[in-house]
Design a protein around this motif. Structure first.
Motif, PDB file in Angstrom:
ATOM      1  N   PHE A  16       0.847  -1.189   0.000  1.00 21.69           N
ATOM      2  CA  PHE A  16       0.000   0.000   0.000  1.00 21.69           C
ATOM      3  C   PHE A  16       0.884   1.241   0.000  1.00 21.69           C
ATOM      4  N   ILE A  17       0.295   2.338  -0.396  1.00 21.53           N
ATOM      5  CA  ILE A  17       1.030   3.604  -0.409  1.00 21.53           C
ATOM      6  C   ILE A  17       0.857   4.261   0.952  1.00 21.53           C
ATOM      7  N   ASN A  18       1.965   4.602   1.545  1.00 14.79           N
ATOM      8  CA  ASN A  18       1.973   5.220   2.855  1.00 14.79           C
ATOM      9  C   ASN A  18       2.682   6.565   2.717  1.00 14.79           C
ATOM     10  N   ARG A  19       2.032   7.614   3.129  1.00 10.99           N
ATOM     11  CA  ARG A  19       2.641   8.939   2.987  1.00 10.99           C
ATOM     12  C   ARG A  19       3.918   9.072   3.811  1.00 10.99           C
ATOM     13  N   LYS A  20       4.018   8.327   4.887  1.00 12.07           N
ATOM     14  CA  LYS A  20       5.185   8.442   5.756  1.00 12.07           C
ATOM     15  C   LYS A  20       6.098   7.226   5.618  1.00 12.07           C
ATOM     16  N   GLU A  21       6.197   6.694   4.380  1.00 15.01           N
ATOM     17  CA  GLU A  21       7.056   5.528   4.187  1.00 15.01           C
ATOM     18  C   GLU A  21       8.525   5.951   4.208  1.00 15.01           C
ATOM     19  N   LYS A  22       9.367   4.977   4.478  1.00 16.10           N
ATOM     20  CA  LYS A  22      10.804   5.239   4.552  1.00 16.10           C
ATOM     21  C   LYS A  22      11.327   5.636   3.181  1.00 16.10           C
ATOM     22  N   ARG A  23      12.447   6.322   3.190  1.00 18.55           N
ATOM     23  CA  ARG A  23      13.058   6.770   1.930  1.00 18.55           C
ATOM     24  C   ARG A  23      13.443   5.580   1.057  1.00 18.55           C
ATOM     25  N   ALA A  24      13.936   4.514   1.666  1.00 17.48           N
ATOM     26  CA  ALA A  24      14.326   3.326   0.896  1.00 17.48           C
ATOM     27  C   ALA A  24      13.109   2.695   0.214  1.00 17.48           C
TER      28      ALA A  24
END
Length: 80
Positions: A40-48
């Motif tokens: 899923f797309i998470n706005r606060k996902e890690k940069r990697a």
């Protein structure tokens, strides 16, 4: 590899079937890997994760662009 042998190779029905089979299977594998790793797309996902998502999206887009360009090339060269 000269242009004559390239045109002869693109006229081969076996080459075309193999190309489409490999391209579609590779696109399917990349889509499955993408949705298994990043479901899923998470706005606060890690940069990697964000970089991985963009790399996978780019590879999938390149495969579909290659299929489209090859289709035009196959159409222009004709059949055996």
């Amino acid at each position: 590899m000269d242009i004559k042998s390239l045109i002869d190779a693109t006229r081969s029905v076996h080459f075309r079937k193999t190309f489409y089979l490999v391209a579609i299977v590779l696109a399917a594998i990349l889509l499955v890997v993408k949705h298994q790793l990043l479901p899923f797309i998470n706005r606060k996902e890690k940069r990697a994760d964000k970089i991985l998502r963009h790399v996978l999206d780019t590879l999938i887009a390149l495969i579909f662009i290659t299929i489209a360009l090859a289709s035009v090339m196959f159409w222009l060269t004709g059949n055996e």
